[in-house]
Design a protein around this motif. Structure first.
Motif, PDB file in Angstrom:
ATOM      1  N   SER A 160       0.834  -1.199   0.000  1.00 34.38           N
ATOM      2  CA  SER A 160       0.000   0.000   0.000  1.00 34.38           C
ATOM      3  C   SER A 160       0.868   1.248   0.000  1.00 34.38           C
ATOM      4  CB  SER A 160      -0.899   0.044   1.244  1.00 34.38           C
ATOM      5  OG  SER A 160      -1.875  -0.959   1.209  1.00 34.38           O
ATOM      6  N   TYR A 161       0.341   2.308  -0.612  1.00 33.88           N
ATOM      7  CA  TYR A 161       1.003   3.611  -0.608  1.00 33.88           C
ATOM      8  C   TYR A 161      -0.021   4.662  -0.194  1.00 33.88           C
ATOM      9  CZ  TYR A 161       4.443   1.172  -3.511  1.00 33.88           C
ATOM     10  OH  TYR A 161       5.369   0.282  -3.996  1.00 33.88           O
ATOM     11  N   LEU A 162       0.358   5.509   0.761  1.00 30.37           N
ATOM     12  CA  LEU A 162      -0.506   6.584   1.231  1.00 30.37           C
ATOM     13  C   LEU A 162       0.250   7.901   1.178  1.00 30.37           C
ATOM     14  CD1 LEU A 162      -0.985   3.921   3.343  1.00 30.37           C
ATOM     15  CD2 LEU A 162      -2.912   5.386   3.953  1.00 30.37           C
ATOM     16  N   ARG A 163      -0.505   8.981   1.045  1.00 29.16           N
ATOM     17  CA  ARG A 163       0.089  10.317   1.090  1.00 29.16           C
ATOM     18  C   ARG A 163       0.807  10.513   2.426  1.00 29.16           C
ATOM     19  NH1 ARG A 163      -2.337  14.445  -2.046  1.00 29.16           N
ATOM     20  NH2 ARG A 163      -3.555  13.593  -3.780  1.00 29.16           N
ATOM     21  N   TRP A 164       2.017  11.078   2.378  1.00 22.03           N
ATOM     22  CA  TRP A 164       2.826  11.197   3.581  1.00 22.03           C
ATOM     23  C   TRP A 164       2.207  12.134   4.611  1.00 22.03           C
ATOM     24  CZ3 TRP A 164       6.220   8.280   5.746  1.00 22.03           C
ATOM     25  CH2 TRP A 164       6.951   8.761   6.828  1.00 22.03           C
ATOM     26  N   GLU A 165       1.465  13.146   4.151  1.00 25.33           N
ATOM     27  CA  GLU A 165       0.895  14.078   5.121  1.00 25.33           C
ATOM     28  C   GLU A 165      -0.077  13.388   6.073  1.00 25.33           C
ATOM     29  OE1 GLU A 165      -1.295  15.046   1.132  1.00 25.33           O
ATOM     30  OE2 GLU A 165       0.732  14.535   1.796  1.00 25.33           O
ATOM     31  N   LEU A 166      -0.608  12.234   5.674  1.00 27.72           N
ATOM     32  CA  LEU A 166      -1.502  11.501   6.563  1.00 27.72           C
ATOM     33  C   LEU A 166      -0.756  10.956   7.775  1.00 27.72           C
ATOM     34  CD1 LEU A 166      -3.657   9.558   3.936  1.00 27.72           C
ATOM     35  CD2 LEU A 166      -4.400  11.455   5.380  1.00 27.72           C
ATOM     36  N   VAL A 167       0.553  10.676   7.608  1.00 25.87           N
ATOM     37  CA  VAL A 167       1.344  10.155   8.721  1.00 25.87           C
ATOM     38  C   VAL A 167       1.457  11.209   9.822  1.00 25.87           C
ATOM     39  CG1 VAL A 167       3.587   9.229   9.410  1.00 25.87           C
ATOM     40  CG2 VAL A 167       2.601   8.611   7.192  1.00 25.87           C
ATOM     41  N   LEU A 225      -4.172  -7.534  -8.370  1.00 21.77           N
ATOM     42  CA  LEU A 225      -5.329  -6.731  -8.018  1.00 21.77           C
ATOM     43  C   LEU A 225      -4.842  -5.363  -7.563  1.00 21.77           C
ATOM     44  CD1 LEU A 225      -8.485  -7.871  -6.127  1.00 21.77           C
ATOM     45  CD2 LEU A 225      -7.350  -5.749  -5.474  1.00 21.77           C
ATOM     46  N   THR A 226      -5.254  -4.316  -8.270  1.00 19.82           N
ATOM     47  CA  THR A 226      -4.887  -2.956  -7.883  1.00 19.82           C
ATOM     48  C   THR A 226      -6.123  -2.260  -7.343  1.00 19.82           C
ATOM     49  OG1 THR A 226      -5.312  -2.023 -10.077  1.00 19.82           O
ATOM     50  CG2 THR A 226      -3.100  -2.867  -9.651  1.00 19.82           C
ATOM     51  N   ARG A 227      -5.937  -1.509  -6.260  1.00 18.02           N
ATOM     52  CA  ARG A 227      -7.072  -0.872  -5.591  1.00 18.02           C
ATOM     53  C   ARG A 227      -6.740   0.580  -5.270  1.00 18.02           C
ATOM     54  NH1 ARG A 227      -7.358  -4.053  -1.707  1.00 18.02           N
ATOM     55  NH2 ARG A 227      -6.349  -2.888  -0.034  1.00 18.02           N
ATOM     56  N   GLU A 228      -7.755   1.411  -5.352  1.00 22.44           N
ATOM     57  CA  GLU A 228      -7.647   2.797  -4.926  1.00 22.44           C
ATOM     58  C   GLU A 228      -8.766   3.073  -3.935  1.00 22.44           C
ATOM     59  OE1 GLU A 228      -7.766   5.142  -8.446  1.00 22.44           O
ATOM     60  OE2 GLU A 228      -5.886   4.319  -9.243  1.00 22.44           O
ATOM     61  N   ALA A 229      -8.413   3.650  -2.781  1.00 19.71           N
ATOM     62  CA  ALA A 229      -9.397   4.061  -1.777  1.00 19.71           C
ATOM     63  C   ALA A 229      -9.656   5.553  -1.970  1.00 19.71           C
ATOM     64  CB  ALA A 229      -8.876   3.783  -0.368  1.00 19.71           C
ATOM     65  N   VAL A 230     -10.920   5.881  -2.212  1.00 20.56           N
ATOM     66  CA  VAL A 230     -11.290   7.252  -2.575  1.00 20.56           C
ATOM     67  C   VAL A 230     -12.119   7.861  -1.445  1.00 20.56           C
ATOM     68  CG1 VAL A 230     -12.373   8.715  -4.324  1.00 20.56           C
ATOM     69  CG2 VAL A 230     -11.342   6.529  -4.994  1.00 20.56           C
ATOM     70  N   GLU A 238      -5.233   6.260  -0.754  1.00 19.30           N
ATOM     71  CA  GLU A 238      -4.378   5.067  -0.678  1.00 19.30           C
ATOM     72  C   GLU A 238      -4.514   4.284  -1.970  1.00 19.30           C
ATOM     73  OE1 GLU A 238      -4.160   0.588   0.920  1.00 19.30           O
ATOM     74  OE2 GLU A 238      -5.811   1.645  -0.048  1.00 19.30           O
ATOM     75  N   VAL A 239      -3.382   3.745  -2.424  1.00 23.23           N
ATOM     76  CA  VAL A 239      -3.409   2.778  -3.517  1.00 23.23           C
ATOM     77  C   VAL A 239      -2.748   1.505  -3.008  1.00 23.23           C
ATOM     78  CG1 VAL A 239      -3.407   4.545  -5.316  1.00 23.23           C
ATOM     79  CG2 VAL A 239      -1.237   3.556  -4.564  1.00 23.23           C
ATOM     80  N   CYS A 240      -3.215   0.377  -3.470  1.00 28.28           N
ATOM     81  CA  CYS A 240      -2.699  -0.911  -2.995  1.00 28.28           C
ATOM     82  C   CYS A 240      -2.563  -1.859  -4.173  1.00 28.28           C
ATOM     83  CB  CYS A 240      -3.643  -1.509  -1.947  1.00 28.28           C
ATOM     84  SG  CYS A 240      -3.056  -3.065  -1.242  1.00 28.28           S
TER      85      CYS A 240
END
Length: 259
Positions: A160-167, A225-230, A238-240
């Motif tokens: 998974s990859y998330l925007r860093w500002e969320l951290v 399987l590629t996923r995007e959480a919107v 997030e993309v996974c």
């Protein structure tokens, strides 16, 4: 009209051998955990050469129904299937019951499931990931990788990859174990509502590294399987990307009939 015997004779001998062994596996004559007959046994049983047997075994391995161990031979896989139902995935009711997606899905199988959190770290966004997240290539993102097991066997690996500002807002995202119900629960606890998940599916032959990670035989198939959480605001948070052992999953989709 050609007879059944004539049609079978037209099929290459190695395919006849492979089809016969695969039918024994599918019918249960060769049960999970049993060893597939050796090259010498197959040569004697079918009256064929070692070259024919090796071509037959290559076909059998591609089926995904056997696993090969160097120096030990090929064995019929244990095949507890996980049913992945698109209409039921990532339900808030599962998260409220302290259950993440994979354990919830694996309840349909009769095996024991386990998740190994491999790492959570900062990374430079690859070009494709940056495009999907809507950030600049090379921008710092959070990268999380997990390995999922069923009955002690690795069956899928997800990154998974998330925007860093969320951290900065949710430090738990940087922990290897983000807590009960997974990262989507952490996001929603902090007011970031997930409105939808967008998934795409394709299949290909596993790479050498994937064969090692997922204990697959050379030539086995995997599902990508590629996923995007919107979010409710329309932002991809997030993309996974998930690599799944193709013989261990059933993907089920419910599609409403449009007017």
């Amino acid at each position: 009209m050609r007879s059944e015997a004539g049609r079978r004779a037209a099929v290459p001998k190695y395919l006849q051998v492979a089809d016969d062994v695969l039918e024994q596996i599918r019918s249960g004559s060769l049960r999970p955990g049993l060893q597939v007959p050796s090259e010498s046994e197959l040569m004697a049983r079918y009256g064929v050469s070692v070259g024919t047997v090796r071509k037959a075994m290559a076909e059998i391995r591609v089926s995904g129904l056997v696993e090969t161990h160097q120096g030990r031979g090929s064995f019929v896989k244990a095949r507890a299937l996980t049913y992945r139902k698109s209409s039921d995935r990532f339900r808030r009711s599962d998260r409220s019951a302290a259950q993440a997606a994979f354990p919830a899905e694996a309840e349909w199988a009769d095996g024991e499931v386990r998740v190994s959190d491999l790492y959570a770290r900062s990374a430079d966004a690859p070009t494709d990931i940056a495009r999907r997240l809507g950030v600049d290539p090379g921008a710092t993102v959070l990268e999380r990788r997990r390995l999922y097991f069923s009955d002690g066997v690795p069956v899928e690996e997800a990154t998974s990859y998330l925007r860093w500002e969320l951290v900065d807002e949710i430090p738990q995202l940087l922990a290897e174990d983000s807590g009960p119900e997974g990262i989507y629960a952490r996001l929603e606890e902090h007011g970031l509502e997930i409105a939808e998940f967008v998934e795409s599916v394709r299949a290909r032959i596993a790479t050498k590294q994937e064969c090692t990670t997922l204990s697959l035989s050379p030539g086995a198939a995997v599902i990508l399987l590629t996923r995007e959480a919107v979010s409710a605001e329309g932002q991809v948070v997030e993309v996974c990307d998930t690599v799944m052992a193709a013989d261990r999953f059933v993907l089920e989709y419910r599609i409403p009939a449009a007017d």
